[in-house]
Design a protein around this motif. Structure first.
Motif: not given
Length: 197
Positions: A32-34, A120-124, A126-128, A130-133
């Motif tokens: 996902d991060v890649v 850093c932004d790629a790593d997190l 998911y925080l923003g 739709a699949d956050f939950d």
């Protein structure tokens, strides 16, 4: 730099050696991060082959330290990158750039240049999203498995404080993710407001 060989090597290693109880920090997170790194790099006008290779390699290696340790995994990932990347033609200076990116992802994040900001932004990312939950739930289960957290009440409080302290670094991630992240924070604050002290 032979990215293809380095990628084959580290993905096989992660698939074989990461604990199955890394519900969040598993191989799927690395992939996902890649993917997020590639999209952010393109949007931030990082187009030369060497830069893209360094970013992708850092994304591939950024959580490999979880193979041997949970806390301090970033430093362990750097140690492993320094040990293994020379065999794929990476030079010491390139490896140090990769390690700089990996270390920047340590919470609280502290990137010093655009490449580190992108990882850093790629790593997190998911925080923003739709699949956050479901992704947040997988992290909750992973932390619970390790007795780092006791229940959902504590988890929701941690999420509120984490989201409040986090910010995206690149213009692209801020534009794409900040609004959704703020909505998640608002709904979590609403949930937490009903807890007794």
């Amino acid at each position: 730099m032979n990215l293809r060989k380095a990628e084959e090597f580290i993905l096989a290693k992660l698939k074989r050696d990461l604990s199955p109880t890394l519900y969040y920090h598993g191989l799927h997170h690395t992939l996902d991060v890649v993917d997020a790194v590639s999209k952010l790099a393109q949007a931030e006008d990082v187009t030369d082959t060497e830069s893209l290779t360094l970013l992708r390699t850092a994304a591939l290696y950024h959580d490999c330290g979880f193979i041997t340790t949970y806390q301090g995994h970033e430093a362990e990932g750097c140690r492993y990158a320094r040990e293994t990347l020379p065999q794929f033609g990476y030079l010491p200076g390139q490896i140090e750039q990769i390690c700089g990116m990996i270390m920047a992802t340590k919470i609280p994040q502290n990137p010093q240049n655009l490449f580190e900001e992108i990882l850093c932004d790629a790593d997190l990312d998911y925080l923003g999203r739709a699949d956050f939950d479901p992704i947040a739930s997988s992290l909750f289960e992973e932390l619970k498995e390790r007795n780092f957290i006791r229940d959902e009440t504590a988890w929701n409080r941690i999420q509120v404080s984490f989201l409040e302290s986090h910010h995206y670094w690149t213009k692209t991630a801020t534009a794409l993710r900040q609004t959704n992240k703020q909505e998640r924070l608002n709904s979590l604050k609403e949930i937490v407001s009903h807890y007794s002290v």
